[in-house]
Design a protein around this motif. Structure first.
Motif, PDB file in Angstrom:
ATOM      1  N   TRP A  36       0.838  -1.197   0.000  1.00  0.00           N
ATOM      2  CA  TRP A  36       0.000   0.000   0.000  1.00  0.00           C
ATOM      3  C   TRP A  36       0.877   1.252   0.000  1.00  0.00           C
ATOM      4  N   PRO A  37       0.607   2.186  -0.899  1.00  0.00           N
ATOM      5  CA  PRO A  37       1.434   3.404  -0.997  1.00  0.00           C
ATOM      6  C   PRO A  37       1.181   4.350   0.176  1.00  0.00           C
ATOM      7  N   VAL A  38       2.097   4.419   1.084  1.00  0.00           N
ATOM      8  CA  VAL A  38       1.943   5.298   2.249  1.00  0.00           C
ATOM      9  C   VAL A  38       3.206   6.128   2.428  1.00  0.00           C
ATOM     10  N   ARG A  39       3.045   7.243   3.099  1.00  0.00           N
ATOM     11  CA  ARG A  39       4.203   8.111   3.356  1.00  0.00           C
ATOM     12  C   ARG A  39       4.003   8.877   4.660  1.00  0.00           C
ATOM     13  N   GLY A  40       5.097   9.198   5.295  1.00  0.00           N
ATOM     14  CA  GLY A  40       5.079  10.062   6.487  1.00  0.00           C
ATOM     15  C   GLY A  40       4.133   9.575   7.569  1.00  0.00           C
ATOM     16  N   THR A  41       3.280  10.489   8.003  1.00  0.00           N
ATOM     17  CA  THR A  41       2.325  10.178   9.069  1.00  0.00           C
ATOM     18  C   THR A  41       0.901  10.211   8.531  1.00  0.00           C
ATOM     19  N   SER A  42       0.713   9.830   7.283  1.00  0.00           N
ATOM     20  CA  SER A  42      -0.600   9.899   6.652  1.00  0.00           C
ATOM     21  C   SER A  42      -1.599   8.972   7.341  1.00  0.00           C
ATOM     22  N   GLU A  43      -2.901   9.241   7.088  1.00  0.00           N
ATOM     23  CA  GLU A  43      -3.962   8.416   7.652  1.00  0.00           C
ATOM     24  C   GLU A  43      -3.865   6.988   7.125  1.00  0.00           C
ATOM     25  N   LEU A  44      -3.499   6.835   5.865  1.00  0.00           N
ATOM     26  CA  LEU A  44      -3.376   5.506   5.273  1.00  0.00           C
ATOM     27  C   LEU A  44      -2.236   4.724   5.927  1.00  0.00           C
ATOM     28  N   LYS A  45      -1.139   5.420   6.250  1.00  0.00           N
ATOM     29  CA  LYS A  45      -0.023   4.740   6.934  1.00  0.00           C
ATOM     30  C   LYS A  45      -0.472   4.252   8.313  1.00  0.00           C
ATOM     31  N   ARG A  46      -1.230   5.090   9.004  1.00  0.00           N
ATOM     32  CA  ARG A  46      -1.725   4.699  10.327  1.00  0.00           C
ATOM     33  C   ARG A  46      -2.653   3.482  10.203  1.00  0.00           C
ATOM     34  N   PHE A  47      -3.495   3.509   9.181  1.00  0.00           N
ATOM     35  CA  PHE A  47      -4.396   2.387   8.927  1.00  0.00           C
ATOM     36  C   PHE A  47      -3.609   1.107   8.655  1.00  0.00           C
ATOM     37  N   ARG A  48      -2.594   1.204   7.790  1.00  0.00           N
ATOM     38  CA  ARG A  48      -1.792   0.029   7.456  1.00  0.00           C
ATOM     39  C   ARG A  48      -1.086  -0.532   8.677  1.00  0.00           C
ATOM     40  N   ASP A  49      -0.459   0.351   9.455  1.00  0.00           N
ATOM     41  CA  ASP A  49       0.290  -0.090  10.630  1.00  0.00           C
ATOM     42  C   ASP A  49      -0.626  -0.770  11.653  1.00  0.00           C
ATOM     43  N   GLN A  50      -1.835  -0.210  11.829  1.00  0.00           N
ATOM     44  CA  GLN A  50      -2.773  -0.786  12.791  1.00  0.00           C
ATOM     45  C   GLN A  50      -3.302  -2.134  12.289  1.00  0.00           C
ATOM     46  N   ALA A  51      -3.522  -2.241  10.983  1.00  0.00           N
ATOM     47  CA  ALA A  51      -3.997  -3.504  10.407  1.00  0.00           C
ATOM     48  C   ALA A  51      -2.962  -4.601  10.634  1.00  0.00           C
ATOM     49  N   ILE A  52      -1.705  -4.303  10.325  1.00  0.00           N
ATOM     50  CA  ILE A  52      -0.625  -5.288  10.509  1.00  0.00           C
ATOM     51  C   ILE A  52      -0.495  -5.664  11.977  1.00  0.00           C
ATOM     52  N   GLU A  53      -0.602  -4.664  12.852  1.00  0.00           N
ATOM     53  CA  GLU A  53      -0.500  -4.900  14.301  1.00  0.00           C
ATOM     54  C   GLU A  53      -1.566  -5.887  14.776  1.00  0.00           C
ATOM     55  N   HIS A  54      -2.737  -5.880  14.108  1.00  0.00           N
ATOM     56  CA  HIS A  54      -3.836  -6.762  14.516  1.00  0.00           C
ATOM     57  C   HIS A  54      -3.932  -8.015  13.649  1.00  0.00           C
ATOM     58  N   GLY A  55      -2.854  -8.327  12.933  1.00  0.00           N
ATOM     59  CA  GLY A  55      -2.792  -9.581  12.201  1.00  0.00           C
ATOM     60  C   GLY A  55      -3.448  -9.581  10.846  1.00  0.00           C
ATOM     61  N   ILE A  56      -3.670  -8.390  10.269  1.00  0.00           N
ATOM     62  CA  ILE A  56      -4.271  -8.287   8.934  1.00  0.00           C
ATOM     63  C   ILE A  56      -3.198  -7.732   8.012  1.00  0.00           C
ATOM     64  N   ARG A  57      -2.406  -8.630   7.394  1.00  0.00           N
ATOM     65  CA  ARG A  57      -1.272  -8.152   6.601  1.00  0.00           C
ATOM     66  C   ARG A  57      -1.362  -8.504   5.122  1.00  0.00           C
ATOM     67  N   SER A  58      -1.982  -9.619   4.795  1.00  0.00           N
ATOM     68  CA  SER A  58      -2.122 -10.013   3.395  1.00  0.00           C
ATOM     69  C   SER A  58      -3.381 -10.854   3.258  1.00  0.00           C
ATOM     70  N   GLY A  59      -3.804 -11.066   2.014  1.00  0.00           N
ATOM     71  CA  GLY A  59      -5.007 -11.864   1.850  1.00  0.00           C
ATOM     72  C   GLY A  59      -5.514 -11.921   0.430  1.00  0.00           C
ATOM     73  N   VAL A  60      -6.719 -12.464   0.316  1.00  0.00           N
ATOM     74  CA  VAL A  60      -7.423 -12.581  -0.958  1.00  0.00           C
ATOM     75  C   VAL A  60      -8.828 -12.030  -0.763  1.00  0.00           C
ATOM     76  N   THR A  61      -9.306 -11.243  -1.705  1.00  0.00           N
ATOM     77  CA  THR A  61     -10.643 -10.669  -1.623  1.00  0.00           C
ATOM     78  C   THR A  61     -11.446 -11.043  -2.859  1.00  0.00           C
ATOM     79  N   ILE A  62     -12.698 -11.456  -2.631  1.00  0.00           N
ATOM     80  CA  ILE A  62     -13.600 -11.869  -3.707  1.00  0.00           C
ATOM     81  C   ILE A  62     -14.781 -10.903  -3.734  1.00  0.00           C
ATOM     82  N   PRO A  63     -14.817  -9.955  -4.678  1.00  0.00           N
ATOM     83  CA  PRO A  63     -15.932  -9.011  -4.749  1.00  0.00           C
ATOM     84  C   PRO A  63     -17.007  -9.490  -5.739  1.00  0.00           C
ATOM     85  N   ILE A  64     -18.260  -9.149  -5.435  1.00  0.00           N
ATOM     86  CA  ILE A  64     -19.393  -9.521  -6.291  1.00  0.00           C
ATOM     87  C   ILE A  64     -20.371  -8.351  -6.329  1.00  0.00           C
TER      88      ILE A  64
END
Length: 234
Positions: free
Chosen positions: A90-118
């Motif tokens: 995920w493209p993140v930089r500095g202290t952006s909201e997306l970086k915070r989201f990514r770091d928190q996701a990884i911290e809670h065990g959500i780091r990679s996966g597969v998504t099936i949209p319909i």
């Protein structure tokens, strides 16, 4: 995956509450080599989710309204086909909201996966995600697109059925046209717009809504929509 999918469909069909559906999905998730799952339905700005993510992460996600920036949701809406993802990309930089989201996701065990949209009904989007704490998840068991879609639909429709727990008398059951007019009304569509969507006249739309209102003993359209939501009809 075929045998595991058959087991999921059978278990979901036999389920009569969300706990049983979650148990079926957890077994399927593990059999596919993942740790957690998340089913999500998006209608406009409204998000409905059913998942096995940590409760702390769910609270952070919903409280921060992270569905606005979640790269998985963004990609699912753009591509509408099964895809793999990893938070490290995920493209993140500095202290952006997306970086915070990514770091928190990884911290809670959500780091990679597969998504099936319909694509769902009435403009809704559904997606089923299988997530791992690994840097790159093994998606080898989820590469059959048709089988993956069957998994999403099995979960989606069983959740709808188990939500409709209120017993209705025969007199209260809505016809297909009444239900469709009510569905569009619940999404804020005026009678003339619904008429165009359904190929009938605004007067006929009003007739169906009045009929539904009498069946569910509602005084007004907002009350009708509220009753229908409570009873799992929309």
């Amino acid at each position: 995956m075929a045998g595991d999918l058959r087991s999921l469909i059978d278990m979901a069909d036999a389920a009569h509450n969300k706990r049983m559906i979650k148990s079926a999905l957890k077994s399927f998730t593990r059999s596919c080599g993942f740790e957690r799952f998340a089913y999500l339905q998006k209608e406009g700005l409204e998000i409905r989710t059913f998942n096995s993510y940590p409760e702390e992460w769910q609270a952070i996600y919903l409280g921060g309204k992270y569905s606005r920036i979640d790269p998985v949701i963004t990609e699912a809406k753009r591509r509408m086909k099964t895809f793999c993802w990893t938070a490290d990309d995920w493209p993140v930089r500095g202290t952006s909201e997306l970086k915070r989201f990514r770091d928190q996701a990884i911290e809670h065990g959500i780091r990679s996966g597969v998504t099936i949209p319909i694509e769902g009904s009435f403009g809704s989007k559904m997606m089923l995600t299988f997530a791992s704490s690994e840097k790159k998840a093994d998606n080898s068991k989820l590469q059959n697109a048709q089988e993956a879609m069957h998994a999403v639909l099995a979960v989606h429709y069983r959740l709808i059925i188990t939500a409709a727990t209120t017993v209705l008398t025969p007199k209260q059951l809505l016809s297909q046209r009444e239900a469709m007019c009510l569905m569009w009304a619940a999404k804020g569509k005026k009678a003339d717009v619904t008429a165009d969507l359904m190929g009938i006249s605004p007067r006929t739309v009003q007739h169906y809504l009045d009929s539904a209102r009498r069946k569910l003993e509602a005084e007004t359209l907002p009350q009708l929509i509220a009753i229908a939501k409570d009873r799992g009809l929309v």
